[in-house]
Design a protein around this motif. Sequence first.
Motif, short mmCIF file in Angstrom:
data_model
loop_
_atom_site.label_atom_id
_atom_site.label_comp_id
_atom_site.label_asym_id
_atom_site.label_seq_id
_atom_site.Cartn_x
_atom_site.Cartn_y
_atom_site.Cartn_z
N ARG A 169 51.82 76.76 53.36
CA ARG A 169 50.79 76.24 52.49
C ARG A 169 49.97 77.37 51.88
O ARG A 169 49.89 78.47 52.43
N MET A 170 49.33 77.06 50.76
CA MET A 170 48.52 78.05 50.07
C MET A 170 47.32 78.47 50.93
O MET A 170 46.94 79.64 50.95
N ALA A 171 46.74 77.52 51.68
CA ALA A 171 45.61 77.84 52.55
C ALA A 171 46.02 78.85 53.61
O ALA A 171 45.25 79.77 53.93
N ASP A 172 47.23 78.70 54.15
CA ASP A 172 47.72 79.66 55.15
C ASP A 172 47.91 81.04 54.53
O ASP A 172 47.59 82.06 55.17
N LYS A 173 48.40 81.09 53.31
CA LYS A 173 48.58 82.38 52.64
C LYS A 173 47.24 83.08 52.44
O LYS A 173 47.11 84.28 52.65
N ILE A 174 46.24 82.30 52.03
CA ILE A 174 44.91 82.88 51.83
C ILE A 174 44.34 83.39 53.16
O ILE A 174 43.77 84.48 53.22
N LYS A 175 44.53 82.62 54.23
CA LYS A 175 44.05 83.05 55.53
C LYS A 175 44.75 84.33 55.99
O LYS A 175 44.12 85.20 56.59
N PHE A 211 44.54 90.17 56.89
CA PHE A 211 44.93 91.54 56.53
C PHE A 211 43.70 92.35 56.11
O PHE A 211 43.58 93.53 56.44
N MET A 212 42.77 91.70 55.39
CA MET A 212 41.56 92.39 54.97
C MET A 212 40.69 92.75 56.17
O MET A 212 40.07 93.81 56.19
N PHE A 213 40.64 91.89 57.20
CA PHE A 213 39.90 92.23 58.41
C PHE A 213 40.52 93.44 59.11
O PHE A 213 39.81 94.32 59.59
N VAL A 214 41.84 93.50 59.16
CA VAL A 214 42.52 94.66 59.76
C VAL A 214 42.19 95.92 58.96
O VAL A 214 41.84 96.96 59.52
N ALA A 215 42.28 95.81 57.64
CA ALA A 215 41.97 96.97 56.78
C ALA A 215 40.51 97.39 56.95
O ALA A 215 40.20 98.58 56.99
N ALA A 216 39.61 96.41 57.07
CA ALA A 216 38.20 96.74 57.26
C ALA A 216 37.97 97.43 58.60
O ALA A 216 37.17 98.38 58.69
N GLY A 217 38.65 97.00 59.64
CA GLY A 217 38.53 97.66 60.94
C GLY A 217 39.01 99.09 60.89
O GLY A 217 38.38 99.99 61.45
N ILE A 218 40.14 99.31 60.20
CA ILE A 218 40.66 100.67 60.08
C ILE A 218 39.73 101.52 59.23
O ILE A 218 39.45 102.68 59.54
N ALA A 219 39.20 100.94 58.15
CA ALA A 219 38.26 101.67 57.29
C ALA A 219 36.99 102.02 58.07
O ALA A 219 36.46 103.14 57.94
N ALA A 220 36.51 101.09 58.88
CA ALA A 220 35.32 101.37 59.70
C ALA A 220 35.59 102.49 60.69
O ALA A 220 34.73 103.33 60.94
N PHE A 221 36.79 102.51 61.25
CA PHE A 221 37.16 103.58 62.18
C PHE A 221 37.01 104.94 61.52
O PHE A 221 36.45 105.87 62.10
N PHE A 238 40.57 93.81 64.36
CA PHE A 238 41.81 93.21 64.82
C PHE A 238 41.57 91.85 65.48
O PHE A 238 42.37 90.93 65.31
N LEU A 239 40.47 91.73 66.23
CA LEU A 239 40.16 90.45 66.86
C LEU A 239 39.82 89.38 65.83
O LEU A 239 40.25 88.23 65.95
N LEU A 240 39.06 89.76 64.80
CA LEU A 240 38.77 88.81 63.73
C LEU A 240 40.06 88.38 63.02
O LEU A 240 40.25 87.21 62.72
N ALA A 241 40.94 89.35 62.77
CA ALA A 241 42.21 89.04 62.12
C ALA A 241 43.04 88.10 62.99
O ALA A 241 43.63 87.13 62.49
#
Length: 116
Positions: free
Chosen positions: A2-8, A13-23, A42-45
């Motif tokens: 579903r489109m909702a799953d794709k958006i999630k 992925f953005m949460f993972v990227a944000a965690g790495i950027a914060a690191f 990673f936990l948020l993701a």
Amino acid sequence: MRMADKIKLVVAFMFVAAGIAAFYALHESAAVVKLAAILFGFLLAAAVVWTTEPGKRLFAFGTESVAEAKRVVWPSRKETVQTTGVVLLFAVVMALFLWAVDTSLLLVVNKLMGRE
């Protein structure tokens, strides 16, 4: 999917990227702070992925895998040592056999070429 799953999944992925950027953004902070930042991302993701259909299937697969691993009958220490011994013995015998074949072929080729 579903489109909702794709958006999630994109949000995850953005949460993972944000965690790495914060690191990397916290490069002057203590190691525990950097680790906490990346783990939080990673936990948020993982929490977001868990709400998707593919995520639920993945977590169900993980749960079933753990249950299956608990049902496995692991070998005893004696069986493990005996099996390891057989494997090592086979490896040594095979190495000696291959060395004998290689040496024999080398002698045959040298004899055919007129070298001795």
